[in-house]
Write a protein that holds these residues in place. Structure first.
Motif, PDB file in Angstrom:
ATOM      1  N   LYS A 151       0.846  -1.196   0.000  1.00 36.56           N
ATOM      2  CA  LYS A 151       0.000   0.000   0.000  1.00 36.56           C
ATOM      3  C   LYS A 151       0.881   1.245   0.000  1.00 36.56           C
ATOM      4  O   LYS A 151       1.775   1.391   0.839  1.00 36.56           O
ATOM      5  N   LEU A 152       0.595   2.152  -0.955  1.00 29.90           N
ATOM      6  CA  LEU A 152       1.383   3.376  -1.102  1.00 29.90           C
ATOM      7  C   LEU A 152       0.469   4.593  -1.001  1.00 29.90           C
ATOM      8  O   LEU A 152      -0.481   4.725  -1.774  1.00 29.90           O
ATOM      9  N   TYR A 153       0.748   5.475  -0.048  1.00 31.44           N
ATOM     10  CA  TYR A 153       0.015   6.728   0.084  1.00 31.44           C
ATOM     11  C   TYR A 153       0.671   7.801  -0.780  1.00 31.44           C
ATOM     12  O   TYR A 153       1.865   7.715  -1.118  1.00 31.44           O
ATOM     13  N   ASP A 154      -0.106   8.843  -1.087  1.00 27.83           N
ATOM     14  CA  ASP A 154       0.441   9.896  -1.954  1.00 27.83           C
ATOM     15  C   ASP A 154       1.492  10.757  -1.248  1.00 27.83           C
ATOM     16  O   ASP A 154       2.173  11.547  -1.894  1.00 27.83           O
ATOM     17  N   ASP A 155       1.634  10.595   0.063  1.00 27.06           N
ATOM     18  CA  ASP A 155       2.701  11.298   0.771  1.00 27.06           C
ATOM     19  C   ASP A 155       3.995  10.500   0.825  1.00 27.06           C
ATOM     20  O   ASP A 155       4.967  10.897   1.477  1.00 27.06           O
ATOM     21  N   GLY A 156       4.007   9.352   0.137  1.00 24.64           N
ATOM     22  CA  GLY A 156       5.223   8.552   0.027  1.00 24.64           C
ATOM     23  C   GLY A 156       5.322   7.382   0.981  1.00 24.64           C
ATOM     24  O   GLY A 156       6.236   6.550   0.846  1.00 24.64           O
ATOM     25  N   ARG A 157       4.419   7.250   1.931  1.00 22.14           N
ATOM     26  CA  ARG A 157       4.487   6.126   2.869  1.00 22.14           C
ATOM     27  C   ARG A 157       4.118   4.817   2.178  1.00 22.14           C
ATOM     28  O   ARG A 157       3.081   4.729   1.520  1.00 22.14           O
ATOM     29  N   LEU A 158       4.968   3.834   2.353  1.00 22.52           N
ATOM     30  CA  LEU A 158       4.749   2.499   1.792  1.00 22.52           C
ATOM     31  C   LEU A 158       4.627   1.505   2.937  1.00 22.52           C
ATOM     32  O   LEU A 158       5.441   1.515   3.867  1.00 22.52           O
ATOM     33  N   PHE A 159       3.609   0.639   2.867  1.00 24.32           N
ATOM     34  CA  PHE A 159       3.397  -0.355   3.914  1.00 24.32           C
ATOM     35  C   PHE A 159       3.285  -1.748   3.308  1.00 24.32           C
ATOM     36  O   PHE A 159       2.706  -1.927   2.233  1.00 24.32           O
ATOM     37  N   ASP A 160       3.820  -2.709   4.023  1.00 25.84           N
ATOM     38  CA  ASP A 160       3.609  -4.124   3.734  1.00 25.84           C
ATOM     39  C   ASP A 160       2.420  -4.557   4.585  1.00 25.84           C
ATOM     40  O   ASP A 160       2.574  -5.077   5.685  1.00 25.84           O
ATOM     41  N   VAL A 161       1.204  -4.313   4.067  1.00 22.28           N
ATOM     42  CA  VAL A 161       0.001  -4.474   4.882  1.00 22.28           C
ATOM     43  C   VAL A 161      -0.192  -5.918   5.327  1.00 22.28           C
ATOM     44  O   VAL A 161      -0.697  -6.179   6.420  1.00 22.28           O
ATOM     45  N   ALA A 162       0.205  -6.856   4.496  1.00 24.05           N
ATOM     46  CA  ALA A 162       0.034  -8.257   4.857  1.00 24.05           C
ATOM     47  C   ALA A 162       0.785  -8.594   6.149  1.00 24.05           C
ATOM     48  O   ALA A 162       0.380  -9.492   6.889  1.00 24.05           O
ATOM     49  N   ASN A 163       1.844  -7.866   6.421  1.00 29.82           N
ATOM     50  CA  ASN A 163       2.642  -8.111   7.620  1.00 29.82           C
ATOM     51  C   ASN A 163       2.615  -6.940   8.600  1.00 29.82           C
ATOM     52  O   ASN A 163       3.327  -6.958   9.610  1.00 29.82           O
ATOM     53  N   ASP A 164       1.798  -5.931   8.304  1.00 31.19           N
ATOM     54  CA  ASP A 164       1.689  -4.754   9.159  1.00 31.19           C
ATOM     55  C   ASP A 164       0.289  -4.170   8.975  1.00 31.19           C
ATOM     56  O   ASP A 164       0.110  -3.074   8.464  1.00 31.19           O
ATOM     57  N   VAL A 165      -0.708  -4.928   9.414  1.00 31.55           N
ATOM     58  CA  VAL A 165      -2.084  -4.591   9.081  1.00 31.55           C
ATOM     59  C   VAL A 165      -2.532  -3.270   9.709  1.00 31.55           C
ATOM     60  O   VAL A 165      -3.411  -2.589   9.177  1.00 31.55           O
ATOM     61  N   LEU A 166      -1.922  -2.869  10.804  1.00 29.80           N
ATOM     62  CA  LEU A 166      -2.276  -1.612  11.443  1.00 29.80           C
ATOM     63  C   LEU A 166      -1.452  -0.439  10.910  1.00 29.80           C
ATOM     64  O   LEU A 166      -1.629   0.695  11.350  1.00 29.80           O
ATOM     65  N   GLU A 167      -0.573  -0.710   9.969  1.00 27.08           N
ATOM     66  CA  GLU A 167       0.232   0.323   9.309  1.00 27.08           C
ATOM     67  C   GLU A 167       1.038   1.143  10.321  1.00 27.08           C
ATOM     68  O   GLU A 167       1.021   2.374  10.327  1.00 27.08           O
ATOM     69  N   LYS A 168       1.788   0.434  11.129  1.00 27.06           N
ATOM     70  CA  LYS A 168       2.621   1.077  12.145  1.00 27.06           C
ATOM     71  C   LYS A 168       4.071   1.237  11.705  1.00 27.06           C
ATOM     72  O   LYS A 168       4.814   2.019  12.302  1.00 27.06           O
ATOM     73  N   ARG A 169       4.472   0.499  10.637  1.00 28.14           N
ATOM     74  CA  ARG A 169       5.899   0.471  10.278  1.00 28.14           C
ATOM     75  C   ARG A 169       6.092   0.826   8.802  1.00 28.14           C
ATOM     76  O   ARG A 169       6.233  -0.061   7.955  1.00 28.14           O
TER      77      ARG A 169
END
Length: 442
Positions: free
Chosen positions: A379-397
């Motif tokens: 998952k990529l936000y337009d502010d540049g944050r990228l998350f591996d949601v499958a392994n970080d479902v709460l988007e903390k890292r």
């Protein structure tokens, strides 16, 4: 470059409508959408906390989707679902569907269907909203529906006990012995029973299980104040009403030619907590995490949809519009963002999405949008944050170095290109059609 990529993307998303609607008898279609309930609240998704035997039965006899995504809130989800367009193109205000929008009600009506909607509207700008938005939206009859039984058209009132419902343009106040969701389902069953040589389309955006969290007619204690326990009862009653519709279709001998789709409109309320696979899931309504956007979805059509199947393909709320169009053999009059998943429902590979785009700005008169693109894992936000949601479902890292995590660099490149191809801002914020508002339903 953004514009050219956008046009190419939209054109491609319209293209895959050549599958088997012409080869399959046009079915009756029932689209059921529950209000404020995440995937964690269903037995077929692993819950042991909630009782959903009828929905579980549909999943066992049909197809369950694991990656269906809505907008995080009710009106944004409804606008996207009904028009096949991302919110950046046509979402103007909370509780409003702009009057110039072409809905799946219009689409199916023009294709020869008779249409009915029951449940919750919240698309006209009822009396409880600011004068800036009141009466600026669309009435159900102007959205392609022949009949309706709806809460919150032009007036508010109660939705559960002693409800105020608008039935075909007349606001009716019911007594305390009447329960709003029961009335809506009775109206649906009456509509199904009406004699006609046309196929029917029923859209049921449910009143349940939105707050207030109050006892249902089946609750053992009718004056209980415990919100979590009442919510669990409401989920059970939601399931009961869905089972009533499915059973009625079967009893009427319509099962072989009726497609039933079930989905949620966004995650559960933030005050609620559910247990799933040993984990606590806090409701995420209004948030762009999985708890707010990942919703249950089931397709049920015995003999046509393979039984007991699970589909891991991405489904975005804009995809329902072209899917209904394909089953109805209806021609879409313009470009949309949705991609039909009808092939997958019929057991074919189809053309699955590689990503979907979310533009979320529920109160554009005072808030800024949250924008992201994602696939099943990244998952990529337009502010540049990228998350591996499958392994970080709460988007903390957030991943600060894509080169240092396997798969992250390729995902970042793919999602960056996808983000660039889509709108960066809303196209029509607060731009209501000129002229007097249409007369409100009486």
């Amino acid at each position: 470059m953004r514009t050219s990529l956008l046009l190419a993307c939209v054109t491609l998303l319209v293209a895959p409508l050549a599958l088997s609607a012409a080869e399959t008898e046009r079915p009756n279609i029932i689209l059921i959408m529950a209000d404020d309930v995440g995937y964690e609240c269903f037995g077929c998704y692993g819950s042991k906390q909630y009782q959903t035997p009828n929905i579980d039965r549909m999943a066992a006899g049909g197809m369950q989707f694991t990656h269906c995504y809505s907008q995080p809130l009710c009106t944004p989800s409804r606008v996207k679902l009904m028009t096949g367009l991302v919110n950046a193109r046509n979402y103007s205000a909370f509780s409003v569907l702009d009057r110039d929008q072409y809905t799946f009600g219009h689409l199916l009506k023009e294709a020869g269907y008779r249409n009915m909607i029951a449940g919750k509207w919240q698309l006209y700008g009822a009396e409880n909203y600011s004068k800036q938005f009141r009466g600026k939206g669309t009435l159900p009859g102007d959205a392609g529906f022949d009949q309706w039984c709806l809460w919150q058209v032009d007036k508010l009132g109660e939705r559960y006990d002693a409800p105020l419902l608008n039935i075909n343009g007349e606001n009716r106040q019911f007594g305390k012995e009447k329960y709003g969701p029961d009335i809506c389902v009775d109206q649906i069953l009456n509509f199904i029973d009406q004699e006609s040589d046309k196929p029917f389309f029923v859209y049921y955006p449910m009143i349940l299980v939105h707050d207030p969290f109050v006892p249902t007619p089946d609750s053992a204690i009718r004056d209980r104040k415990a919100k979590q326990r009442n919510f669990e009862d409401m989920v059970a009653y939601m399931d009961k009403l869905i089972g009533k519709i499915v059973d009625h279709v079967e009893q009427r001998g319509l099962t072989d030619n009726t497609l039933i789709l079930f989905v949620g409109d966004n995650g559960a309320h933030v005050r609620l907590a559910s247990q799933l696979d040993g984990e606590k899931i806090q409701g995420g309504k209004g948030k762009t995490t999985d708890a707010g956007t990942r919703v249950p979805m089931i397709g049920y059509w015995p003999g046509k949809i393979p039984a007991g199947q699970t589909c891991d393909d991405l489904v975005d709320f804009s995809d329902f519009f072209p899917t209904l169009a394909q089953f109805a053999a209806a021609k879409i009059p313009g470009a949309i963002d949705g991609r039909s998943f009808s092939p997958q429902l019929l057991g074919e590979p189809g053309t699955p999405r590689e990503w979907f785009y979310c533009y979320y700005n529920p109160r554009p008169e005072r808030t800024k949008p949250t924008i992201f693109v994602r696939d099943q894992r990244w998952k990529l936000y337009d502010d540049g944050r990228l998350f591996d949601v499958a392994n970080d479902v709460l988007e903390k890292r957030p991943i600060t170095d894509p080169d240092g995590k396997p798969g992250a660099k390729a995902a970042h490149a793919k999602l960056s290109a996808a983000l660039e191809s889509m709108p960066a801002k809303g196209a029509s914020l607060l731009q209501f059609p000129a002229g007097p508002a249409p007369s409100a339903a009486k």
